[in-house]
Design an enzyme around this catalytic site. Sequence first.
Site, PDB file in Angstrom:
ATOM      1  N   CYS A 247      18.065  26.979 -35.903  1.00 17.82           N
ATOM      2  CA  CYS A 247      16.890  26.189 -35.517  1.00 17.82           C
ATOM      3  C   CYS A 247      16.563  26.370 -34.045  1.00 17.82           C
ATOM      4  O   CYS A 247      15.420  26.192 -33.634  1.00 17.82           O
ATOM      5  CB  CYS A 247      17.137  24.723 -35.827  1.00 17.82           C
ATOM      6  SG  CYS A 247      18.680  24.129 -35.133  1.00 17.82           S
TER       7      CYS A 247
ATOM      8  N   VAL B 251      10.447  19.652 -45.569  1.00 23.81           N
ATOM      9  CA  VAL B 251      11.259  18.681 -46.322  1.00 23.81           C
ATOM     10  C   VAL B 251      11.445  17.408 -45.495  1.00 23.81           C
ATOM     11  O   VAL B 251      11.449  16.295 -46.035  1.00 23.81           O
ATOM     12  CB  VAL B 251      12.610  19.299 -46.760  1.00 23.81           C
ATOM     13  CG1 VAL B 251      13.473  18.259 -47.456  1.00 23.81           C
ATOM     14  CG2 VAL B 251      12.386  20.485 -47.695  1.00 23.81           C
ATOM     15  N   GLY B 252      11.547  17.562 -44.172  1.00 23.28           N
ATOM     16  CA  GLY B 252      11.667  16.391 -43.288  1.00 23.28           C
ATOM     17  C   GLY B 252      10.502  15.428 -43.470  1.00 23.28           C
ATOM     18  O   GLY B 252      10.671  14.208 -43.449  1.00 23.28           O
TER      19      GLY B 252
ATOM     20  N   GLY C 192      17.050  19.911 -41.519  1.00 17.50           N
ATOM     21  CA  GLY C 192      16.471  20.899 -42.433  1.00 17.50           C
ATOM     22  C   GLY C 192      15.079  21.274 -41.961  1.00 17.50           C
ATOM     23  O   GLY C 192      14.741  21.124 -40.780  1.00 17.50           O
ATOM     24  N   SER C 193      14.268  21.736 -42.881  1.00  8.26           N
ATOM     25  CA  SER C 193      12.940  22.223 -42.506  1.00  8.26           C
ATOM     26  C   SER C 193      11.994  21.065 -42.214  1.00  8.26           C
ATOM     27  O   SER C 193      12.184  19.941 -42.705  1.00  8.26           O
ATOM     28  CB  SER C 193      12.379  23.064 -43.650  1.00  8.26           C
ATOM     29  OG  SER C 193      12.287  22.265 -44.808  1.00  8.26           O
ATOM     30  N   THR C 194      10.964  21.361 -41.455  1.00  3.75           N
ATOM     31  CA  THR C 194       9.961  20.338 -41.135  1.00  3.75           C
ATOM     32  C   THR C 194       9.266  19.869 -42.406  1.00  3.75           C
ATOM     33  O   THR C 194       8.964  18.687 -42.577  1.00  3.75           O
ATOM     34  CB  THR C 194       8.962  20.904 -40.106  1.00  3.75           C
ATOM     35  OG1 THR C 194       9.693  21.136 -38.890  1.00  3.75           O
ATOM     36  CG2 THR C 194       7.824  19.942 -39.813  1.00  3.75           C
TER      37      THR C 194
ATOM     38  N   LYS D 190      25.296  15.165 -48.496  1.00  2.71           N
ATOM     39  CA  LYS D 190      24.784  16.155 -49.438  1.00  2.71           C
ATOM     40  C   LYS D 190      24.636  17.501 -48.736  1.00  2.71           C
ATOM     41  O   LYS D 190      23.716  17.705 -47.945  1.00  2.71           O
ATOM     42  CB  LYS D 190      23.410  15.736 -49.993  1.00  2.71           C
ATOM     43  CG  LYS D 190      23.062  16.564 -51.223  1.00  2.71           C
ATOM     44  CD  LYS D 190      21.571  16.752 -51.432  1.00  2.71           C
ATOM     45  CE  LYS D 190      21.011  17.978 -50.808  1.00  2.71           C
ATOM     46  NZ  LYS D 190      21.572  19.259 -51.241  1.00  2.71           N
TER      47      LYS D 190
ATOM     48  N   GLU E 207       8.279  29.537 -38.210  1.00  2.00           N
ATOM     49  CA  GLU E 207       9.709  29.759 -38.051  1.00  2.00           C
ATOM     50  C   GLU E 207      10.124  30.890 -38.994  1.00  2.00           C
ATOM     51  O   GLU E 207      10.026  30.740 -40.211  1.00  2.00           O
ATOM     52  CB  GLU E 207      10.433  28.457 -38.408  1.00  2.00           C
ATOM     53  CG  GLU E 207      11.894  28.475 -38.090  1.00  2.00           C
ATOM     54  CD  GLU E 207      12.580  27.157 -38.408  1.00  2.00           C
ATOM     55  OE1 GLU E 207      12.228  26.520 -39.424  1.00  2.00           O
ATOM     56  OE2 GLU E 207      13.478  26.775 -37.645  1.00  2.00           O
TER      57      GLU E 207
ATOM     58  N   GLU F  68      16.223  16.219 -37.790  1.00  2.00           N
ATOM     59  CA  GLU F  68      16.466  17.422 -36.976  1.00  2.00           C
ATOM     60  C   GLU F  68      15.830  18.575 -37.738  1.00  2.00           C
ATOM     61  O   GLU F  68      16.368  19.026 -38.749  1.00  2.00           O
ATOM     62  CB  GLU F  68      17.972  17.660 -36.818  1.00  2.00           C
ATOM     63  CG  GLU F  68      18.706  16.552 -36.090  1.00  2.00           C
ATOM     64  CD  GLU F  68      18.402  16.498 -34.607  1.00  2.00           C
ATOM     65  OE1 GLU F  68      17.777  17.433 -34.077  1.00  2.00           O
ATOM     66  OE2 GLU F  68      18.786  15.490 -33.976  1.00  2.00           O
TER      67      GLU F  68
HETATM   68  P1  NAD Z   1      15.660  22.614 -46.290  1.00  2.00           P
HETATM   69  O1  NAD Z   1      14.748  21.643 -45.627  1.00  2.00           O
HETATM   70  O2  NAD Z   1      15.145  23.438 -47.381  1.00  2.00           O
HETATM   71  O3  NAD Z   1      16.943  21.849 -46.869  1.00  2.00           O
HETATM   72  C1  NAD Z   1      17.745  21.010 -46.070  1.00  2.00           C
HETATM   73  C2  NAD Z   1      18.487  20.036 -46.974  1.00  2.00           C
HETATM   74  O4  NAD Z   1      17.537  19.170 -47.579  1.00  2.00           O
HETATM   75  C3  NAD Z   1      19.258  20.705 -48.097  1.00  2.00           C
HETATM   76  O5  NAD Z   1      20.480  20.040 -48.303  1.00  2.00           O
HETATM   77  C4  NAD Z   1      18.331  20.490 -49.290  1.00  2.00           C
HETATM   78  O6  NAD Z   1      18.992  20.483 -50.525  1.00  2.00           O
HETATM   79  C5  NAD Z   1      17.758  19.127 -48.980  1.00  2.00           C
HETATM   80  N1  NAD Z   1      16.492  18.810 -49.659  1.00  2.00           N
HETATM   81  C6  NAD Z   1      15.588  19.659 -50.200  1.00  2.00           C
HETATM   82  N2  NAD Z   1      14.573  18.976 -50.759  1.00  2.00           N
HETATM   83  C7  NAD Z   1      14.826  17.661 -50.553  1.00  2.00           C
HETATM   84  C8  NAD Z   1      14.136  16.471 -50.880  1.00  2.00           C
HETATM   85  N3  NAD Z   1      12.979  16.482 -51.537  1.00  2.00           N
HETATM   86  N4  NAD Z   1      14.690  15.291 -50.489  1.00  2.00           N
HETATM   87  C9  NAD Z   1      15.835  15.251 -49.813  1.00  2.00           C
HETATM   88  N5  NAD Z   1      16.546  16.348 -49.482  1.00  2.00           N
HETATM   89  C10 NAD Z   1      16.044  17.550 -49.848  1.00  2.00           C
HETATM   90  O7  NAD Z   1      16.267  23.494 -45.090  1.00  2.00           O
HETATM   91  P2  NAD Z   1      17.236  24.744 -45.211  1.00  2.00           P
HETATM   92  O8  NAD Z   1      16.457  25.882 -45.725  1.00  2.00           O
HETATM   93  O9  NAD Z   1      18.512  24.352 -45.858  1.00  2.00           O
HETATM   94  O10 NAD Z   1      17.582  24.956 -43.642  1.00  2.00           O
HETATM   95  C11 NAD Z   1      16.746  25.635 -42.801  1.00  2.00           C
HETATM   96  C12 NAD Z   1      15.887  24.687 -41.987  1.00  2.00           C
HETATM   97  O11 NAD Z   1      16.694  23.741 -41.302  1.00  2.00           O
HETATM   98  C13 NAD Z   1      15.102  25.416 -40.899  1.00  2.00           C
HETATM   99  O12 NAD Z   1      13.786  24.916 -40.843  1.00  2.00           O
HETATM  100  C14 NAD Z   1      15.855  25.038 -39.626  1.00  2.00           C
HETATM  101  O13 NAD Z   1      15.103  25.110 -38.447  1.00  2.00           O
HETATM  102  C15 NAD Z   1      16.302  23.662 -39.934  1.00  2.00           C
HETATM  103  N6  NAD Z   1      17.431  23.293 -39.076  1.00  2.00           N
HETATM  104  C16 NAD Z   1      17.233  22.386 -38.082  1.00  2.00           C
HETATM  105  C17 NAD Z   1      18.286  22.065 -37.239  1.00  2.00           C
HETATM  106  C18 NAD Z   1      18.099  21.056 -36.137  1.00  2.00           C
HETATM  107  O14 NAD Z   1      19.110  20.535 -35.683  1.00  2.00           O
HETATM  108  N7  NAD Z   1      16.903  20.769 -35.704  1.00  2.00           N
HETATM  109  C19 NAD Z   1      19.530  22.654 -37.414  1.00  2.00           C
HETATM  110  C20 NAD Z   1      19.685  23.575 -38.445  1.00  2.00           C
HETATM  111  C21 NAD Z   1      18.630  23.877 -39.281  1.00  2.00           C
END
Ligand code: NAD
Length: 452
Positions: free
Chosen positions: A262, A210-211, A206-208, A153, A354, A228
């Site tokens: 990130c 949503v993680g 993604g973000s902490t 996704k 961040e 991650e």
């Molecule tokens: P995000 O967490 O908003 O979204 C990431 C993904 O999760 C997207 O595909 C989104 O559609 C999906 N998502 C959103 N809500 C969800 C849910 N409830 N359940 C499952 N999936 C869901 O992050 P973003 O804004 O796309 O990216 C930026 C963030 O990603 C920053 O915090 C950045 O630090 C982090 N990031 C981390 C790494 C790493 O390797 N540690 C690398 C790149 C980005």
Amino acid sequence: MTVTVVNPATEETIATLASAGVEETDAAVARARAAFPAWRAVSPADRGRLLRRLATLVEEHHEELARIESTNVGKPIAGARAEVAMVADVFHFYAGAVDKRHGETIPVAGGVDMTFREPLGVVGLIVPWNFPLNISSWKLGPALACGNTVVLKPAELTPLSALRLAELALDAGLPEGVVNVVVGKGSVVGQRLVEHPDVAKIGFTGSTEVGRNVMQGAAGTIKRVTLELGGKSANVIFADADLERAAAAAPYAVFDNAGQDCCARSRILVEKSAYDRFAELLVEATRNVKVGDPADDSTEMGPLVSAGHRETVASFVDADTRTLFTGDTPDGNGYWYPCTLVEARNDDRVAREEVFGPVAALIPFDDDADAIRIANDTPYGLSGSIWTRDGARALRVARALDTGVLSINSNSSVRVSTPFGGFKQSGFGRELGLHALDGYSEVKNVFYSTEG
Ligand code: NAD
């Protein structure tokens, strides 16, 4: 329901796609499930050969993929080309790894004990918008090498390169159903993957925030997760460092990908005795960052990904901020935000959260212990750098920092063959290198009696 895909440098719509819902997600999981038995049974040499072919196709479509990524994310074309080159290298690496994952034999009484690495089944891969193709490949490579089938996704803002990659996977000869891409909302498609009983694991970047949801949602089915997440990494500059070199490199450790990284070293910690000199050099180096049209070969920084994200980034810089430098941006359309250097204390918001944009905070420190204390004073622990000519100090500080990836006299954290991932609230599990294979396979232990 549709997903509108926009070029962040021009604000023009470049694609309109159907947005998948729960039904389409379930259908993709069913396709992946149906494809799993045959895919896991493909001989290791043949699975490696198919991944190698995908790597070669990525190389052959290098410029096309780089243009898609540059237009969709707003990233400079030179950076996009480097990212696509890495994607090909990732598939080459895991193509070579397929038949080099050995089990063990363990000495026990009464027989032979052996271990196998089994694939998990269907894995859900959820990726962000900042490095769409790269991060997809970091998950696809090990997942496919281990014999899993996948549902990927991409982020709603940047789905185009993942869709093209799925076509290339079919062209490479990967069977139908092995790689499925579903474009839709995180709260719908992502959430469904997290909760789906037939998905064995979620590889999430993604973000902490949503993680945290992903981890909670996965608990219902005891799903495996790799997370991650975000970062607030420190670039630690000691007074005995090569200050010119450190200052010349520092802007690119924050302003690359317009700070949407990130690993961004968005806290620049500088030993007090060198602070003024370093700040002067850093301002000069930042002034030279070339901001402009992402399609131009010489551009070093493009726009932010969206208008909403620009608002968030701007909220970190206000009348109370001690701003040291603000760069220029092009006029006209595009979600531009200038390179910005601010002076801060580690408890200021700009140093704690961040920013995910081109804003770096300079923070002075007294000595080694103070540098370590400040660098570790964050809920995150992803990346970081140490600049010093004292080798013993470099290693002492490196061991003391609570972070998953560090560089000494360099700002690069990511290599195909080395593990990448976070400590603390930057997540857990490792991507890249042979370590990533652990996250996409399960150890099975078998005892074979030799008695009787
Ligand atoms: P995000 O967490 O908003 O979204 C990431 C993904 O999760 C997207 O595909 C989104 O559609 C999906 N998502 C959103 N809500 C969800 C849910 N409830 N359940 C499952 N999936 C869901 O992050 P973003 O804004 O796309 O990216 C930026 C963030 O990603 C920053 O915090 C950045 O630090 C982090 N990031 C981390 C790494 C790493 O390797 N540690 C690398 C790149 C980005």
